[in-house]
Each structure stands twice: as structure tokens, then as C-alpha cells.
Design an enzyme around this catalytic site. Structure first.
Site, PDB file in Angstrom:
ATOM      1  N   HIS A 209       0.959  -1.271  -0.088  1.00 30.03           N
ATOM      2  CA  HIS A 209      -0.072   0.110  -0.057  1.00 30.03           C
ATOM      3  C   HIS A 209       0.887   1.335   0.012  1.00 30.03           C
ATOM      4  O   HIS A 209       0.604   2.138  -0.795  1.00 30.03           O
ATOM      5  CB  HIS A 209      -0.904  -0.210   1.444  1.00 30.03           C
ATOM      6  CG  HIS A 209      -1.638   1.271   1.487  1.00 30.03           C
ATOM      7  ND1 HIS A 209      -3.173   1.035   1.299  1.00 30.03           N
ATOM      8  CD2 HIS A 209      -1.437   2.287   1.924  1.00 30.03           C
ATOM      9  CE1 HIS A 209      -3.651   2.232   1.533  1.00 30.03           C
ATOM     10  NE2 HIS A 209      -2.526   3.187   2.029  1.00 30.03           N
ATOM     11  N   GLU A 210       1.799   1.221   0.720  1.00 30.54           N
ATOM     12  CA  GLU A 210       2.648   2.712   0.962  1.00 30.54           C
ATOM     13  C   GLU A 210       3.672   2.749  -0.105  1.00 30.54           C
ATOM     14  O   GLU A 210       3.776   3.842  -0.682  1.00 30.54           O
ATOM     15  CB  GLU A 210       3.569   2.424   2.309  1.00 30.54           C
ATOM     16  CG  GLU A 210       2.770   2.335   3.644  1.00 30.54           C
ATOM     17  CD  GLU A 210       1.640   3.641   3.780  1.00 30.54           C
ATOM     18  OE1 GLU A 210       1.708   4.606   3.031  1.00 30.54           O
ATOM     19  OE2 GLU A 210       0.734   3.154   4.491  1.00 30.54           O
ATOM     20  N   HIS A 213       1.543   4.446  -2.767  1.00 30.90           N
ATOM     21  CA  HIS A 213       1.731   5.984  -2.723  1.00 30.90           C
ATOM     22  C   HIS A 213       2.878   6.465  -3.141  1.00 30.90           C
ATOM     23  O   HIS A 213       2.949   7.584  -3.779  1.00 30.90           O
ATOM     24  CB  HIS A 213       1.575   6.312  -0.870  1.00 30.90           C
ATOM     25  CG  HIS A 213       0.340   6.031  -0.459  1.00 30.90           C
ATOM     26  ND1 HIS A 213      -0.955   6.613  -0.977  1.00 30.90           N
ATOM     27  CD2 HIS A 213      -0.280   5.688   0.842  1.00 30.90           C
ATOM     28  CE1 HIS A 213      -2.058   6.479  -0.105  1.00 30.90           C
ATOM     29  NE2 HIS A 213      -1.454   5.531   0.898  1.00 30.90           N
TER      30      HIS A 213
END
Ligand SMILES: [Zn+2]
Length: 427
Positions: A209-210, A213
Site C-alpha cells: 500500500h505505501e 503511494h
């Protein structure tokens, strides 16, 4: 950011979770006006425009450094094996590797490896260890002491980050690449493949997920439902993720908002790890746009159909034409590498990939290109140029595994590799 978005973000950060009441899923700030550049618009801060050139036709390969921060009680330690597990999970999820939990997703042909050379050019494990109680609480601007060139390395820090499971410090389209604080931060207990006591759903998807980003993606619920008619400039700027009014927590069978089913299996939602398994094709397109436009010094490119060896175990698809037996210590080895696939005019050179530090000397017509990950294309050899590799005459040599490939550099910075020759030197 609209006030309602801010309120949504705050409510998400402060949401009560069953086991860790103080910890939200993600602490990444939602997009907001700030330092950013308006071009390119293809993967801009406020806009997205998928282009064919960003489709996954070749690999991007990204070196990663993990900065493990512990406290003086010994909390925070992560073994190299656990960190390698996390790298493997990133590869599974960003490449939708068959047979892995990430298989149902989209193969983005983005891959990651622990850095093998540090910023000074010395061999490294790609992992640093620090002990500092302040840094362990995610305080104290530790990046000013620890960061490796953020243009060239994905810097991941692990500590007890109190806010959440993880966050990034900003989005690439804000121009953060190259700044010392450009980073991915992960709660140390959310790293790796093995379940952590207290959080049995840990499958390493916080990092997925990160890093999403880090490569320019927003939450699937960013901006709420957004506008279906203007999905490249509202919401998460992605059209093939359905609009979603709020984050998804837990692992629901089904959830609907904005008049459609919610993208609860998307890595950029907040769903529990076992329920996450995809980036969409347009998310992949945006990440592959972000790399050359916003993080141009971070990666090397490799033709998708070719094989490049990084780390261990070596890739098994070895070709050894013209080599009947491995060269022996003290011998001169002349590998035969097929250049026939090179484009006319392309720069050709040899590539030596070693699985450990070596002192192998190359013959007069060859040039040591690199230890991974390809820091240098240094000379220009005509296709078919004989090439000699002098093997160290060292009785104490226990064996060095390496392979040789030839590489061509095509204008536009795509590297193509020929067949590979595997070799073990020594006893
Ligand atoms: Zn997030």
C-alpha cells in the site's frame, strides 16, 4: 483538500481498530495544494491521463534500502530474512506473480531488490540497523542521519510509528524525490510474511500500500465518490477503480457506495491484508508514468522478455552456449554472448552480475559493467567483440557464482540483455 476530505481523513486516522486502538491503517496525507509541479499531467498531482507508453511492456527495477530502527529494549529488530520476505511480497504484488497471494492482480512489471551497493559504491546488504529511542517513536528527523540518496534508492524505515501501520512523507508529483525526508515508513510489526502476535492478518501488504503511494497512487476513497464523468481529475484520479465514499475496514464480503460495488480488494483501500490482492491496470499505468517522470534516477529498465539476475538464488534460466565446462581458477575464459538481437547503432557492452563481492579482472576487450544494480554503462563494444575474463588464480578461492550477459543501451534508456552465461569460479 476540501474540508470534508480533511474530516474524512482525520476520522480514518482516528478510527478504532479492534486490537490496536491507537493505530490507523495509513498515515499518508491526502493530496493537497502545496509544493508540486504541474507537468507532466499524465500522472500529475491533480490529474491523470493513462498513455500507451506507460503500459507494462518492460521491467522497472528499483533498489531498496531498509533502515531498521530499534529501541534500547531491543524492540524493532527485523532479521534480513524477514526483510527479504517483504521484498518478495512487493514483487509478488507488483508483478501479480502466479501462485502468490498477489496473483489475481495486474502484472505491473515493477520489481524491487535490496540494494547491493551503497551510495559510496561499496557492497551492502541493503539493510541498516540503528538503535535510538526517539527515532523508534518516529520522532527526531532520523532521515537526516540515515537516508541514502533518495533520488537513487527507495528508503524504507521501520520503527514503532505511533500513528498507523505506515505512511509516506509526500507524493512524488510534489517533487519530493531527492529530499532527505522522501521515505516510506512501516510499523515494524507489519513487515514481512510471518504473522505477528497481535495481528494475525499480517501479510506484508502495508508495504504494498505505501509503495503504491510512493509511486503516485492515492487511496481508492480519496475525495469520496468523485465524479464518474471526470474520474481522471476527481477522486483517486483513476477510472477503473470504482468510486468509494469511505475506507473499507476489516474484510467484508461486499460493500457498496457511490452506486457501485467498492474496490475493497484494491491495495489502496484499508481492507485487511488477506482481502487485498490487486492494483488495476490504470493504477499500474500511473505508477509506471510516475517512475520516469517524477523519480527518473531511481530505476533501471530491463526488457521484459529477458532475464537478469539479482541476488540469490540465481535465475534458473541459464544459457551456456559454447561453454562446455566452467572455467577454472587461473584460466582465461572467453564467453560467447549472442549479440544478434541488438539494434543497429545500439551501444553494446558486457554485463557481469556477481552474487557476491568479487575481484574478477576482465580482459582487454571487456569492461566490467557492474555489480547489480547497474550503476554504469561505461564503454562501447562492437557486437561480436571477443571478450576475455581473467579468473583469479587463488588457491583459497572457494567459489564465486556469477553470470555474464551483454547489454545494449537503446536511446530512451531501455536496456536490453542478450542470453546469459552462467559460471562458477573456484572449487
Ligand atoms: Zn494510505
Amino acid at each position: 483538500m476540501m474540508p470534508t476530505q480533511l474530516a474524512t481523513l482525520l476520522s480514518l486516522i482516528l478510527v478504532t481498530l479492534p486490537t490496536f486502538a491507537q493505530r490507523g491503517r495509513c498515515g499518508t496525507p491526502e493530496p493537497k495544494a502545496g509544493r508540486f509541479t504541474s507537468v507532466p499531467a499524465d500522472c500529475g498531482y491533480f490529474t491523470n491521463a493513462p498513455q500507451p507508453e506507460y503500459e507494462p511492456s518492460f521491467f522497472y527495477d528499483v533498489p531498496v534500502v531498509f533502515h531498521v530502527i530499534e529501541n534500547t529494549s531491543g524492540d524493532g529488530f527485523l532479521s534480513p530474512a524477514t526483510i527479504q520476505d517483504q521484498i518478495d511480497i512487493l514483487n509478488e504484488d507488483f508483478q501479480a506473480i502466479a501462485g502468490s497471494p498477489g496473483a489475481p492482480g495486474t502484472d505491473g512489471k515493477i520489481r524491487f531488490h535490496l540494494a547491493t551497493t551503497d551510495p559510496g559504491g561499496s557492497p551492502t546488504t541493503g539493510i541498516t540497523y540503528s538503535t535510538n529511542n526517539n527515532w523508534f517513536q518516529d520522532s527526531g528527523n532520523y532521515w537526516n542521519s540515515l537516508a541514502w540518496d533518495t533520488n537513487r534508492y527507495l528508503n524504507v524505515y521501520t520503527n514503532a510509528v505511533p500513528c498507523c501501520y505506515g505512511y509516506v512523507s509526500g507524493f512524488p508529483s510534489q517533487g519530493i524525490a531527492g529530499q532527505a525526508n522522501d521515505r516510506v515508513v512501516l510499523w515494524w510489526e507489519a513487515v514481512g510474511r510471518d504473522p505477528t502476535p497481535g495481528w494475525p492478518l499480517n501479510m506484508g501488504r502495508t508495504a504494498t500500500h505505501e509503495v503504491g503511494h510512493y509511486l503516485g497512487l492515492y487511496h481508492t476513497f480519496c475525495g469520496g465518490c468523485g465524479s464518474a464523468a471526470n474520474c481522471y481529475s476527481t477522486g483517486d484520479l483513476i477510472c477503473d477503480t470504482n468510486g468509494e465514499s469511505t475506507a473499507t475496514l476489516g474484510c467484508p464480503m461486499f460493500k457498496s457506495s457511490c452506486g457501485n460495488s467498492d474496490p475493497i480488494h484494491n491495495y489502496m483501500d484499508y481492507t485487511d491484508d488477506p482481502c487485498l490482492w490487486e492494483f488495476t491496470p490504470e493504477q499500474v499505468n500511473r505508477m509506471r508514468c510516475t517512475l520516469p517522470n517524477w523519480r527518473p534516477d531511481l530505476f533501471v529498465t530491463v526488457a521484459a522478455q529477458e532475464v537478469v539476475r539479482l541476488g540469490t538464488p540465481p535465475n534458473p534460466n541459464a544459457l551456456r552456449p559454447g561453454v562446455s565446462s566452467p572455467p577454472l581458477a587461473g584460466e582465461l575464459w572467453d564467453p560467447v554472448v549472442d549479440h544478434t538481437t541488438f539494434e543497429p547503432g545500439a551501444i553494446a557492452d558486457y554485463l557481469l552480475l556477481s552474487f557476491g563481492p568479487t575481484e574478477l579482472a576482465l580482459g582487454p576487450t571487456g569492461t566490467l559493467l557492474c555489480l547489480p544494480p547497474f550503476p554504469l554503462l561505461s564503454s562501447n563494444l562492437s557486437p561480436g567483440t571477443p571478450f576475455a575474463l581473467a579468473v583469479p588464480n587463488d588457491a583459497g578461492l572457494l567459489g564465486i557464482s556469477f553470470c555474464v550477459q551483454a547489454a545494449s543501451l537503446i536511446p530512451g534508456v531501455q536496456i536490453r540483455l542478450t542470453n546469459a552465461l552462467d559460471c562458477i569460479v573456484g572449487n
